[in-house]
Design an enzyme around this catalytic site. Structure first.
Site: not given
Length: 490
Positions: A183, A235-237, A239-240, A257, A291, A390
């Protein structure tokens, strides 16, 4: 519709169960060139039904197909065929990256050629990995440890380095014997199409590699699917955290990550001009959209102003321009919303009381595209938003410290822990300081990368590692078998 120099057979379709199929939604995604703000590609858009189809195909391929039980040497040989296909398409991968993200055309062949070459090391991991290990038990005669594939993987890649990150997830999954649903980010779908075509060209069993494209809601739907055993996300924290929450509710495996706010500690023994050259040029790499970017620089108070002036001099000499121009050093940000995000943080920096030394504006000579000048804030309070959050753009924060101990404290005063650096001429000092920083990677004298080594974060920068043998472990489960005697074969 694809950009010039990128030849994809079926951009309007999805790759599910070994077939190129039209999305059931009938919708498509537009891809915009950040240099020109023009639509340069359209790909099919998967809906929930397409996501379910892809997971079902991967599930069938894992549960009943040959790939999980194919000997590691044979899996490795098939993966080398995939790599041969990808190697021949490095110019296309490079053109796709420049068109979608605005990555520098001068750097793209190096980045993608190196990325493909690195896949050979991943593909070879299965040859020496200890898939089955026999031990003497304390209670039983024989204990067998078998490492087996975790199952169906969903690989979700970001838009900044879409090929390397997605290919890493695909190849580690396949080495382990997993099946995977790719994806990609809706802003950068083209590289995943090329990976799917490579899997098809190599003759991988149907359903082993699948591709669905969609917006972020589609990713959320995919992560919820009970047929998915593991999610590998970069990706972003924010979304993580959402993915970890969803996976946690059903005890699905996940590797994350995530973001970073990495610090570079400039020790007093390191020359000011050298530090300025490294820091001023590093923040422009991929327009700061990395990142692992060294976005905080920490220096002794008595050297702060001199370093600020030197970095500003470097930044003012950087050429901003279209990413196709071989002389360009700083291209655009990847999309309009990213430019707006960077502008918001620059305003926050001004309000925080930090000194805007240089930059902070869109270049006056660029009337199209998502461009931003390299920007330096000095006398930054490490507790401020620009130092803690970030930004993901060409914005560097310079933070004064009382001494080395204070610099280490400041570096660790962050929710992130992905990368970092120590600027010093003394390797022992670099090692000693590195051991005191709570971060997954530390380098001496710059943003150092070693792609055959484990990469990942402490704290909110993620869970798990990518790279090296450590990158394979998240894709396997360990099974313990207890026997009254040694089996005839393993």
């Amino acid at each position: 519709m694809t950009p010039q120099g990128v030849n994809i057979k079926y951009p309007e379709k999805l790759f599910i169960g070994g077939q190129w199929v039209a999305p059931m939604s009938g919708s498509s995604i537009e891809v915009v060139n950040p240099n020109t703000e023009e639509v340069i590609a359209r790909v099919g858009e998967a809906g929930p039904d397409d996501m379910d189809r892809a997971v079902a195909a991967a599930r069938e391929a894992f549960d009943n197909g040959p790939w999980p039980t194919t000997p590691p040497a044979e899996r490795g040989a098939a993966l080398m065929k995939m790599i041969d296909h990808l190697e021949a398409r490095v110019p296309e991968l490079s053109a796709a990256w420049t068109a979608q993200v605005g990555g520098l055309a001068s750097f793209a062949p190096v980045m993608h050629g190196g990325g493909v070459a690195g896949l050979r090391g991943i593909a070879a991991l299965g040859q020496n990995f200890q898939w089955v290990e026999q031990k003497k038990g304390m209670v039983v005669d024989t204990a067998i440890l078998a490492r087996e594939p975790v199952g169906v993987v969903v690989g979700i890649a970001p838009w900044n380095a879409p090929f390397g990150i997605m290919a890493n997830k695909v190849f580690y999954s396949l080495v382990a014997g997993c099946t995977i649903v790719m994806k990609p980010s809706p802003e950068t779908p083209l590289e995943a199409y090329i990976i799917a075509e490579a899997a098809e060209a190599a003759g991988l069993p149907p359903g082993t590699v699948n591709l669905v494209t969609g917006e972020r809601e589609a990713s959320d739907y995919l992560v919820h699917n009970v047929g998915v055993d593991k999610v590998s996300f970069t990706g972003s924290t924010g979304a993580g955290k959402r993915i970890a929450e969803v996976c946690g509710r059903r005890i699905a495996r996940c590797s994350l990550e995530l973001g970073g706010k990495s610090a570079a500690i400039v020790r007093d023994d390191f020359p000011i001009e050298a530090a300025a050259g490294i820091l001023g040029n590093t923040i422009t790499v991929m327009s700061g959209q990395v990142c692992a970017m060294l976005s905080r620089a920490i220096v002794s108070k008595h050297r702060h102003d001199e370093l600020a002036e030197a970095i500003a001099g470097v930044m003012k000499g950087i050429k901003i321009g279209n990413s196709d121009d071989p002389s360009t050093q700083l291209g655009p940000l990847a999309m309009k919303r990213q430019l707006e995000r960077v502008e918001m943080y620059i305003e926050e920096g001004k309000k925080s009381g930090a000194d805007l030394v240089t930059g902070g504006q869109r270049p006056a000579h660029m009337n199209k595209g998502y461009f931003m000048e390299p920007t330096l804030f000095a006398n930054v309070d490490n507790k401020s938003r620009i130092a803690q959050e970030e930004i993901f753009g060409p914005v560097l924060c310079l933070i004064p410290a009382e001494d080395e101990e204070d610099a280490i404290r400041i570096a660790n005063e962050s929710n992130y822990g992905l990368n970092g650096s120590v600027f010093t001429t003394d390797a022992q000092a670099a090692y000693d300081v590195s051991r005191k920083i709570r971060t997954g990677v530390m380098g001496q004298n710059g943003m150092r990368m070693e792609f055959g080594m484990p990469f990942g974060g402490f704290k909110q920068s993620g869970i798990g590692r990518e790279g090296g043998e450590e990158g394979l472990w998240p894709y396997v489960e360990t099974k313990t078998i207890l026997l009254d005697g040694a089996p005839a074969r393993l």
